[in-house]
Design a protein around this motif. Sequence first.
Motif, PDB file in Angstrom:
ATOM      1  N   TYR A 115       0.824  -1.206   0.000  1.00  0.00           N
ATOM      2  CA  TYR A 115       0.000   0.000   0.000  1.00  0.00           C
ATOM      3  C   TYR A 115       0.859   1.258   0.000  1.00  0.00           C
ATOM      4  CZ  TYR A 115      -3.972  -2.947   1.236  1.00  0.00           C
ATOM      5  OH  TYR A 115      -4.945  -3.908   1.231  1.00  0.00           O
ATOM      6  N   GLU A 116       0.335   2.283  -0.687  1.00  0.00           N
ATOM      7  CA  GLU A 116       0.990   3.575  -0.735  1.00  0.00           C
ATOM      8  C   GLU A 116      -0.100   4.570  -0.322  1.00  0.00           C
ATOM      9  OE1 GLU A 116       3.825   5.423  -4.246  1.00  0.00           O
ATOM     10  OE2 GLU A 116       2.175   4.122  -4.692  1.00  0.00           O
ATOM     11  N   HIS A 117       0.162   5.435   0.659  1.00  0.00           N
ATOM     12  CA  HIS A 117      -0.867   6.406   1.032  1.00  0.00           C
ATOM     13  C   HIS A 117      -0.330   7.814   0.892  1.00  0.00           C
ATOM     14  CE1 HIS A 117       0.351   5.051   5.361  1.00  0.00           C
ATOM     15  NE2 HIS A 117       0.752   4.118   4.523  1.00  0.00           N
ATOM     16  N   ILE A 118      -1.178   8.675   0.340  1.00  0.00           N
ATOM     17  CA  ILE A 118      -0.755  10.028   0.029  1.00  0.00           C
ATOM     18  C   ILE A 118      -1.647  11.035   0.763  1.00  0.00           C
ATOM     19  CG2 ILE A 118      -2.123   9.962  -2.118  1.00  0.00           C
ATOM     20  CD1 ILE A 118      -0.086  11.862  -3.349  1.00  0.00           C
ATOM     21  N   TYR A 119      -1.024  12.101   1.236  1.00  0.00           N
ATOM     22  CA  TYR A 119      -1.719  13.150   1.990  1.00  0.00           C
ATOM     23  C   TYR A 119      -1.393  14.480   1.324  1.00  0.00           C
ATOM     24  CZ  TYR A 119      -1.582   9.254   5.263  1.00  0.00           C
ATOM     25  OH  TYR A 119      -1.710   8.007   5.828  1.00  0.00           O
ATOM     26  N   CYS A 120      -2.420  15.227   0.887  1.00  0.00           N
ATOM     27  CA  CYS A 120      -2.180  16.468   0.137  1.00  0.00           C
ATOM     28  C   CYS A 120      -2.776  17.696   0.815  1.00  0.00           C
ATOM     29  CB  CYS A 120      -2.777  16.358  -1.263  1.00  0.00           C
ATOM     30  SG  CYS A 120      -1.848  15.301  -2.381  1.00  0.00           S
ATOM     31  N   ARG A 158      -3.156   3.682  -2.652  1.00  0.00           N
ATOM     32  CA  ARG A 158      -2.888   2.849  -3.818  1.00  0.00           C
ATOM     33  C   ARG A 158      -2.452   1.470  -3.364  1.00  0.00           C
ATOM     34  NH1 ARG A 158       0.133   6.001  -8.614  1.00  0.00           N
ATOM     35  NH2 ARG A 158       1.557   6.543  -6.958  1.00  0.00           N
ATOM     36  N   TYR A 159      -3.012   0.440  -4.005  1.00  0.00           N
ATOM     37  CA  TYR A 159      -2.615  -0.927  -3.691  1.00  0.00           C
ATOM     38  C   TYR A 159      -1.965  -1.511  -4.933  1.00  0.00           C
ATOM     39  CZ  TYR A 159      -2.910  -5.875  -2.586  1.00  0.00           C
ATOM     40  OH  TYR A 159      -2.600  -7.198  -2.363  1.00  0.00           O
ATOM     41  N   ARG A 160      -0.695  -1.842  -4.841  1.00  0.00           N
ATOM     42  CA  ARG A 160       0.082  -2.346  -5.982  1.00  0.00           C
ATOM     43  C   ARG A 160      -0.133  -1.466  -7.209  1.00  0.00           C
ATOM     44  NH1 ARG A 160      -0.696  -8.884  -5.319  1.00  0.00           N
ATOM     45  NH2 ARG A 160       0.526  -9.044  -3.414  1.00  0.00           N
ATOM     46  N   GLY A 161      -0.107  -0.156  -6.982  1.00  0.00           N
ATOM     47  CA  GLY A 161      -0.184   0.787  -8.087  1.00  0.00           C
ATOM     48  C   GLY A 161      -1.586   1.163  -8.536  1.00  0.00           C
ATOM     49  N   ARG A 162      -2.610   0.565  -7.940  1.00  0.00           N
ATOM     50  CA  ARG A 162      -3.982   0.854  -8.360  1.00  0.00           C
ATOM     51  C   ARG A 162      -4.691   1.653  -7.260  1.00  0.00           C
ATOM     52  NH1 ARG A 162      -8.876  -2.164  -8.493  1.00  0.00           N
ATOM     53  NH2 ARG A 162      -7.934  -3.593  -7.016  1.00  0.00           N
ATOM     54  N   TRP A 163      -5.328   2.759  -7.653  1.00  0.00           N
ATOM     55  CA  TRP A 163      -6.010   3.588  -6.660  1.00  0.00           C
ATOM     56  C   TRP A 163      -7.224   2.870  -6.093  1.00  0.00           C
ATOM     57  CZ3 TRP A 163      -3.426   7.413  -4.754  1.00  0.00           C
ATOM     58  CH2 TRP A 163      -2.529   8.120  -5.540  1.00  0.00           C
ATOM     59  N   LEU A 164      -7.366   2.930  -4.775  1.00  0.00           N
ATOM     60  CA  LEU A 164      -8.516   2.326  -4.100  1.00  0.00           C
ATOM     61  C   LEU A 164      -9.389   3.438  -3.533  1.00  0.00           C
ATOM     62  CD1 LEU A 164      -6.919  -0.415  -1.799  1.00  0.00           C
ATOM     63  CD2 LEU A 164      -7.903  -0.735  -4.051  1.00  0.00           C
ATOM     64  N   ASP A 165     -10.640   3.115  -3.258  1.00  0.00           N
ATOM     65  CA  ASP A 165     -11.518   4.063  -2.598  1.00  0.00           C
ATOM     66  C   ASP A 165     -11.241   4.001  -1.092  1.00  0.00           C
ATOM     67  OD1 ASP A 165     -13.489   5.562  -1.521  1.00  0.00           O
ATOM     68  OD2 ASP A 165     -15.159   4.492  -2.460  1.00  0.00           O
ATOM     69  N   PRO A 166     -10.689   5.082  -0.508  1.00  0.00           N
ATOM     70  CA  PRO A 166     -10.418   5.051   0.934  1.00  0.00           C
ATOM     71  C   PRO A 166     -11.689   4.831   1.748  1.00  0.00           C
ATOM     72  CG  PRO A 166      -9.285   6.902  -0.094  1.00  0.00           C
ATOM     73  CD  PRO A 166     -10.239   6.345  -1.119  1.00  0.00           C
ATOM     74  N   GLY A 167     -12.845   5.193   1.159  1.00  0.00           N
ATOM     75  CA  GLY A 167     -14.120   4.964   1.840  1.00  0.00           C
ATOM     76  C   GLY A 167     -14.355   3.484   2.114  1.00  0.00           C
ATOM     77  N   LEU A 168     -13.942   2.628   1.155  1.00  0.00           N
ATOM     78  CA  LEU A 168     -14.108   1.187   1.340  1.00  0.00           C
ATOM     79  C   LEU A 168     -13.183   0.678   2.438  1.00  0.00           C
ATOM     80  CD1 LEU A 168     -14.350  -0.015  -2.372  1.00  0.00           C
ATOM     81  CD2 LEU A 168     -16.210   0.339  -0.730  1.00  0.00           C
ATOM     82  N   ILE A 169     -11.974   1.251   2.471  1.00  0.00           N
ATOM     83  CA  ILE A 169     -11.012   0.865   3.512  1.00  0.00           C
ATOM     84  C   ILE A 169     -11.561   1.268   4.886  1.00  0.00           C
ATOM     85  CG2 ILE A 169      -8.675   1.297   4.376  1.00  0.00           C
ATOM     86  CD1 ILE A 169      -8.022   0.287   1.786  1.00  0.00           C
ATOM     87  N   LEU A 170     -12.144   2.464   4.957  1.00  0.00           N
ATOM     88  CA  LEU A 170     -12.710   2.922   6.238  1.00  0.00           C
ATOM     89  C   LEU A 170     -13.815   1.978   6.692  1.00  0.00           C
ATOM     90  CD1 LEU A 170     -12.901   6.792   5.738  1.00  0.00           C
ATOM     91  CD2 LEU A 170     -11.348   5.504   7.224  1.00  0.00           C
ATOM     92  N   ARG A 171     -14.625   1.526   5.734  1.00  0.00           N
ATOM     93  CA  ARG A 171     -15.709   0.596   6.085  1.00  0.00           C
ATOM     94  C   ARG A 171     -15.128  -0.689   6.681  1.00  0.00           C
ATOM     95  NH1 ARG A 171     -19.324   1.147   1.015  1.00  0.00           N
ATOM     96  NH2 ARG A 171     -18.633   3.301   1.206  1.00  0.00           N
ATOM     97  N   GLU A 172     -14.036  -1.207   6.069  1.00  0.00           N
ATOM     98  CA  GLU A 172     -13.402  -2.424   6.588  1.00  0.00           C
ATOM     99  C   GLU A 172     -12.846  -2.175   7.988  1.00  0.00           C
ATOM    100  OE1 GLU A 172     -13.504  -5.469   5.326  1.00  0.00           O
ATOM    101  OE2 GLU A 172     -14.749  -4.625   3.740  1.00  0.00           O
ATOM    102  N   MET A 173     -12.280  -0.968   8.199  1.00  0.00           N
ATOM    103  CA  MET A 173     -11.714  -0.634   9.514  1.00  0.00           C
ATOM    104  C   MET A 173     -12.822  -0.601  10.574  1.00  0.00           C
ATOM    105  SD  MET A 173      -8.933   2.244   8.319  1.00  0.00           S
ATOM    106  CE  MET A 173      -9.091   3.253   9.776  1.00  0.00           C
TER     107      MET A 173
END
Length: 176
Positions: A115-120, A158-173
């Motif tokens: 995973y790669e996470h970016i903050y802007c 990003r997971y292995r170079g593909r952008w993911l919806d952070p909303g879905l990750i939050l739901r899993e969390m």
Amino acid sequence: MALCMPLGCFELRPLFPLIRFLVAITAIALAPLVTVGAVAESLWQSGVFPIVQFEGYSSHFGRRLGISGNEELHTGLDIAAPLGSPVLSWWSGEVVEIIDDSICGLGVVIVSGDYEHIYCHLQQQFLHRGQKVRGGQPIGRVGVTGRTSGPHLHWGIRYRGRWLDPGLILREMVKS
Ligand SMILES: [Zn+2]
């Protein structure tokens, strides 16, 4: 050894290699599913919501109308928060890039495994390249740098170079 059924008896021995093969194939097919499920569920508990003073989501992940009037892919989740409020690292990892440009503004990229996470749009960031961070560690402050109309965090994953919806990750969390 024979298996007897109403229609007659079958000699099982010639079938043993086939049965062994089927059992092995099933085990191989199921193993990754079982492992990924078990690991993923406990893994998500380590994730940290990156904003401390949450004010709302100002833009979701996915296609949206850009400033130019053309549809564009919004590669992250925008979270509104007070100017100068803390931004935390979602996960433990290593800082691979400090960004300072006209789009992301002041930003940070952290790598955690695949995973790669970016903050802007940060007002200030506390890290340097190569630095190790833990999940929940303050990495900067919410700002209005780069292409933004108000103070918010643009958070991308990003997971292995593909952008993911952070909303879905939050739901899993939340689920874990
Ligand atoms: Zn954004």
